[in-house]
Scaffold this motif. Structure first.
Motif, mmCIF file in Angstrom:
data_model
loop_
_atom_site.group_PDB
_atom_site.id
_atom_site.type_symbol
_atom_site.label_atom_id
_atom_site.label_comp_id
_atom_site.label_asym_id
_atom_site.label_seq_id
_atom_site.Cartn_x
_atom_site.Cartn_y
_atom_site.Cartn_z
ATOM 1 N N GLU A 42 16.276 23.560 -3.073
ATOM 2 C CA GLU A 42 16.420 22.268 -2.415
ATOM 3 C C GLU A 42 17.771 22.180 -1.706
ATOM 4 O O GLU A 42 18.781 22.662 -2.211
ATOM 5 C CB GLU A 42 16.296 21.158 -3.462
ATOM 6 N N HIS A 61 11.116 18.950 -7.504
ATOM 7 C CA HIS A 61 12.170 18.086 -6.970
ATOM 8 C C HIS A 61 13.079 17.650 -8.105
ATOM 9 O O HIS A 61 12.605 17.293 -9.191
ATOM 10 C CB HIS A 61 11.556 16.850 -6.300
ATOM 11 N N SER A 91 13.595 20.021 1.219
ATOM 12 C CA SER A 91 13.572 18.819 0.387
ATOM 13 C C SER A 91 13.155 19.102 -1.051
ATOM 14 O O SER A 91 13.209 18.217 -1.895
ATOM 15 C CB SER A 91 12.619 17.785 0.991
ATOM 16 N N THR A 92 12.731 20.339 -1.347
ATOM 17 C CA THR A 92 12.272 20.685 -2.692
ATOM 18 C C THR A 92 12.651 22.118 -3.036
ATOM 19 O O THR A 92 12.968 22.922 -2.162
ATOM 20 C CB THR A 92 10.731 20.564 -2.809
#
Length: 229
Positions: A42, A61, A91-92
């Protein structure tokens, strides 16, 4: 891997031209990751798209000090495209759940491939929209009984990534915590439901082989429909 194998293994390449398949074969790089190894992190900048040849990965996440599993992907799927398309940090996390074989293509060459083949571009948009629809369904299902949600999750994983055998459809033996995360129910409910499904003979878990076999997909699907009505 022969070019025809790409279109058979990866739904993204179902409509790709022969030229695109040859181009992909010439530029793709194979990698292997062991269980629990982080594949992408991430907030890292995207530099490649990844295609799953074999094995299972989870999309994770970080929330404070805890991590939450958002999705599970298997053979034939791909990931890493979002950070490339919108040119933003990832984002992850993506973590290997089992030993995983991947093919990667660099960000620049992936974009070049999309420009070379409009059909591939269109197909990718279709698959991204399908993921969005699945996310919407998951949100809507939050108000369904926990058993319905969990069975729906298992059937979805089997439909997307399962290996059909004479004894049922096999998927990876996913941990109760991961199943609870992606189904939006508690670990306690997950444990009770899984134990009940196994006691009824609807699923069979093989810890040594790390597999979970859904014995009767139709029966489980009917259970979902009855519980949703």
């Amino acid at each position: 891997m022969q070019t025809t194998a790409y279109s058979e293994l990866f739904p993204l390449f179902n409509t790709a031209s022969p030229e695109t398949l040859e181009w992909f074969e010439s530029i793709a790089v194979e990698h292997e990751y062991p269980t629990d190894r982080a594949i992408i992190m991430e907030d890292a900048w995207g530099n490649a798209v990844y295609f799953i040849v074999s094995g299972w990965v989870k999309v994770r996440h970080l929330r404070g000090e805890n991590d939450v599993t958002l999705a599970i992907l298997g053979r034939g799927d791909f990931f890493g495209e979002m950070a490339i398309l919108d040119e933003s940090p990832r984002s992850t996390d993506i973590v290997a759940m089992s030993n995983v074989r991947l093919l990667t293509i660099s960000a620049q060459r992936f974009i070049q491939t999309l420009f070379k083949d409009p059909q591939l571009h269109h197909r990718m948009l279709q698959l991204i929209v399908r993921r969005l629809r699945q996310s919407n369904v998951r949100l809507q299902n939050r108000y369904q009984p926990p058993a319905v949600n969990l069975v729906n999750t298992l059937v979805g994983l089997a439909d997307n990534y399962g290996e059909i055998t004479e004894k049922g459809t096999e998927i990876y033996n996913i941990s109760y915590q991961d199943l609870a995360d992606i189904t939006d129910i508690s670990v306690e409910d997950t444990t009770k439901i899984m134990e009940k499904l196994e006691s009824k003979g609807w699923i069979k878990v093989d810890p040594e082989q790390q597999t979970m076999r859904l014995m009767n997909i139709k029966q489980l699907t009917q259970l979902v429909r009855r519980g949703s009505s």
